[in-house]
Design a protein around this motif. Structure first.
Motif, PDB file in Angstrom:
ATOM      1  N   GLY A 179     -25.970   8.240  66.806  1.00 39.28           N
ATOM      2  CA  GLY A 179     -26.577   7.827  65.543  1.00 39.28           C
ATOM      3  C   GLY A 179     -25.824   6.715  64.863  1.00 39.28           C
ATOM      4  N   VAL A 180     -25.384   5.747  65.651  1.00 36.16           N
ATOM      5  CA  VAL A 180     -24.535   4.675  65.137  1.00 36.16           C
ATOM      6  C   VAL A 180     -25.326   3.676  64.298  1.00 36.16           C
ATOM      7  N   LYS A 181     -24.722   3.254  63.191  1.00 37.47           N
ATOM      8  CA  LYS A 181     -25.269   2.183  62.373  1.00 37.47           C
ATOM      9  C   LYS A 181     -24.507   0.900  62.662  1.00 37.47           C
ATOM     10  N   SER A 182     -25.069  -0.221  62.274  1.00 35.78           N
ATOM     11  CA  SER A 182     -24.531  -1.520  62.670  1.00 35.78           C
ATOM     12  C   SER A 182     -23.096  -1.755  62.207  1.00 35.78           C
ATOM     13  N   ASN A 183     -22.706  -1.156  61.089  1.00 37.59           N
ATOM     14  CA  ASN A 183     -21.366  -1.409  60.557  1.00 37.59           C
ATOM     15  C   ASN A 183     -20.375  -0.295  60.899  1.00 37.59           C
ATOM     16  N   ASP A 184     -20.750   0.649  61.760  1.00 38.53           N
ATOM     17  CA  ASP A 184     -19.858   1.754  62.112  1.00 38.53           C
ATOM     18  C   ASP A 184     -18.703   1.285  62.990  1.00 38.53           C
ATOM     19  N   LYS A 185     -17.518   1.768  62.680  1.00 40.12           N
ATOM     20  CA  LYS A 185     -16.358   1.516  63.512  1.00 40.12           C
ATOM     21  C   LYS A 185     -16.326   2.568  64.613  1.00 40.12           C
ATOM     22  N   LEU A 186     -16.156   2.131  65.850  1.00 43.53           N
ATOM     23  CA  LEU A 186     -16.222   3.047  66.979  1.00 43.53           C
ATOM     24  C   LEU A 186     -14.962   3.022  67.821  1.00 43.53           C
ATOM     25  N   TYR A 187     -14.720   4.159  68.446  1.00 41.17           N
ATOM     26  CA  TYR A 187     -13.666   4.292  69.440  1.00 41.17           C
ATOM     27  C   TYR A 187     -14.323   4.697  70.754  1.00 41.17           C
ATOM     28  N   ALA A 188     -13.663   4.407  71.847  1.00 46.05           N
ATOM     29  CA  ALA A 188     -14.279   4.675  73.141  1.00 46.05           C
ATOM     30  C   ALA A 188     -13.254   5.075  74.182  1.00 46.05           C
ATOM     31  N   VAL A 189     -13.750   5.820  75.159  1.00 46.40           N
ATOM     32  CA  VAL A 189     -12.972   6.148  76.352  1.00 46.40           C
ATOM     33  C   VAL A 189     -13.832   5.790  77.549  1.00 46.40           C
ATOM     34  N   ALA A 190     -13.271   5.066  78.500  1.00 42.49           N
ATOM     35  CA  ALA A 190     -13.946   4.783  79.766  1.00 42.49           C
ATOM     36  C   ALA A 190     -13.173   5.502  80.859  1.00 42.49           C
ATOM     37  N   GLU A 191     -13.906   6.193  81.719  1.00 39.91           N
ATOM     38  CA  GLU A 191     -13.245   6.939  82.790  1.00 39.91           C
ATOM     39  C   GLU A 191     -13.130   6.118  84.072  1.00 39.91           C
ATOM     40  N   THR A 192     -13.366   4.845  83.953  1.00 34.64           N
ATOM     41  CA  THR A 192     -13.212   3.922  85.068  1.00 34.64           C
ATOM     42  C   THR A 192     -12.816   2.567  84.518  1.00 34.64           C
ATOM     43  N   SER A 193     -12.099   1.802  85.303  1.00 30.83           N
ATOM     44  CA  SER A 193     -11.750   0.434  84.894  1.00 30.83           C
ATOM     45  C   SER A 193     -12.746  -0.566  85.452  1.00 30.83           C
ATOM     46  N   LYS A 194     -13.734  -0.096  86.206  1.00 30.36           N
ATOM     47  CA  LYS A 194     -14.683  -0.989  86.868  1.00 30.36           C
ATOM     48  C   LYS A 194     -15.929  -1.215  86.013  1.00 30.36           C
ATOM     49  N   CYS A 195     -16.083  -2.411  85.517  1.00 33.83           N
ATOM     50  CA  CYS A 195     -17.316  -2.903  84.880  1.00 33.83           C
ATOM     51  C   CYS A 195     -17.664  -2.247  83.543  1.00 33.83           C
ATOM     52  N   ALA A 196     -17.750  -0.927  83.504  1.00 32.57           N
ATOM     53  CA  ALA A 196     -18.206  -0.244  82.292  1.00 32.57           C
ATOM     54  C   ALA A 196     -17.383  -0.604  81.053  1.00 32.57           C
ATOM     55  N   PRO A 197     -16.043  -0.730  81.156  1.00 30.40           N
ATOM     56  CA  PRO A 197     -15.286  -1.073  79.949  1.00 30.40           C
ATOM     57  C   PRO A 197     -15.706  -2.394  79.319  1.00 30.40           C
ATOM     58  N   ASP A 198     -16.144  -3.345  80.122  1.00 32.76           N
ATOM     59  CA  ASP A 198     -16.564  -4.625  79.547  1.00 32.76           C
ATOM     60  C   ASP A 198     -17.839  -4.470  78.733  1.00 32.76           C
ATOM     61  N   ALA A 199     -18.760  -3.618  79.198  1.00 38.23           N
ATOM     62  CA  ALA A 199     -19.973  -3.352  78.415  1.00 38.23           C
ATOM     63  C   ALA A 199     -19.605  -2.692  77.091  1.00 38.23           C
ATOM     64  N   VAL A 200     -18.659  -1.773  77.134  1.00 38.19           N
ATOM     65  CA  VAL A 200     -18.194  -1.109  75.915  1.00 38.19           C
ATOM     66  C   VAL A 200     -17.589  -2.121  74.948  1.00 38.19           C
ATOM     67  N   GLN A 201     -16.721  -2.988  75.460  1.00 41.40           N
ATOM     68  CA  GLN A 201     -16.027  -3.944  74.599  1.00 41.40           C
ATOM     69  C   GLN A 201     -16.989  -4.927  73.941  1.00 41.40           C
ATOM     70  N   VAL A 202     -17.947  -5.432  74.714  1.00 41.41           N
ATOM     71  CA  VAL A 202     -18.879  -6.429  74.188  1.00 41.41           C
ATOM     72  C   VAL A 202     -19.824  -5.821  73.150  1.00 41.41           C
ATOM     73  N   VAL A 203     -20.379  -4.652  73.444  1.00 43.88           N
ATOM     74  CA  VAL A 203     -21.409  -4.076  72.575  1.00 43.88           C
ATOM     75  C   VAL A 203     -20.816  -3.389  71.348  1.00 43.88           C
ATOM     76  N   THR A 204     -19.700  -2.673  71.519  1.00 42.18           N
ATOM     77  CA  THR A 204     -19.158  -1.880  70.407  1.00 42.18           C
ATOM     78  C   THR A 204     -17.990  -2.541  69.696  1.00 42.18           C
ATOM     79  N   HIS A 205     -17.385  -3.554  70.307  1.00 36.92           N
ATOM     80  CA  HIS A 205     -16.184  -4.212  69.791  1.00 36.92           C
ATOM     81  C   HIS A 205     -14.974  -3.271  69.772  1.00 36.92           C
ATOM     82  N   ALA A 206     -15.058  -2.164  70.490  1.00 36.92           N
ATOM     83  CA  ALA A 206     -13.882  -1.327  70.737  1.00 36.92           C
ATOM     84  C   ALA A 206     -13.215  -1.889  71.989  1.00 36.92           C
TER      85      ALA A 206
END
Length: 207
Positions: free
Chosen positions: A54-81
């Motif tokens: 239920g994220v809103k545009s101004n929400d600050k987010l934290y993230a965990v990626a269980e792989t270093s392959k590809c997925a972390p870049d999607a997380v970084q670009v979209v969420t800015h975490a």
């Protein structure tokens, strides 16, 4: 296995991909430098996690990626975490999964974990062969067909679950100088009196 953005745009047209996802895809490819299949799956994973949290545009987010392959870049670009702002942690479990959560001051937070579902991805045989590193995929002549599978599958190859995330609390630290390399490090990191790098070098020399 490679696909240009123009070719991918045509595939997204054909599969009726929403503009929100298309924008994520464009931004992620620009950042990642090529249209990696895992990156595209990562986009759908992040988008699903955002919705379920239920994220809103101004929400600050934290993230965990269980792989270093590809997925972390999607997380970084979209969420800015990101790894650099200490809001993204990469924990190598071997599972293609991400977890998103909001900040918390009590050591734990409610999060949403999204992962590739081993049962669901079997509905896309070629994509499943690629994902499971099946030797049969090496014999496929047109490997780019998995891009169509990813876009057709989208969230259909994913599952999600609510989780409790441990949130590292900020601690106080002071700087100390490693006696071997003479570089400054936080006082909670040295091993046996030296920084971990010098300690590792010393351990290797002693074996």
């Amino acid at each position: 296995m490679s696909m240009t953005l123009k070719e991918l745009e045509a595939l997204m047209d054909r599969n009726g991909i929403e503009e929100r996802i298309r924008q994520y895809v464009r931004q992620c490819i620009s950042f990642h430098n090529w249209a990696a299949p895992g990156l595209l799956i990562g986009v759908f994973m992040v988008d699903l996690a955002l919705e379920k949290l239920g994220v809103k545009s101004n929400d600050k987010l934290y993230a965990v990626a269980e792989t270093s392959k590809c997925a972390p870049d999607a997380v970084q670009v979209v969420t800015h975490a990101t790894v650099g702002n200490h809001r993204l942690r990469i924990i190598e479990s071997g599972r293609f999964s991400i977890t998103l959560n909001r900040p918390s001051s009590d050591g734990e937070a409610e999060g949403i974990r999204v992962y590739v579902d081993a049962a669901k991805i079997k509905n896309y045989p070629l994509l499943n062969q690629w994902y499971t590193n099946d030797p049969a995929f090496k014999r496929v002549t047109d490997k780019d067909v998995i891009y169509d599978d990813i876009l057709r599958g989208g969230r259909r190859i994913l599952s999600w679950e609510p989780v409790r995330v441990k949130v590292p609390l900020k601690g106080r630290w002071e700087s100390v100088t490693c006696p071997v390399c003479n570089e400054v490090v936080p006082d909670n990191l040295p091993k046996n009196g030296t920084c971990v790098t010098c300690a590792g070098t010393r351990d290797r020399k002693s074996t």
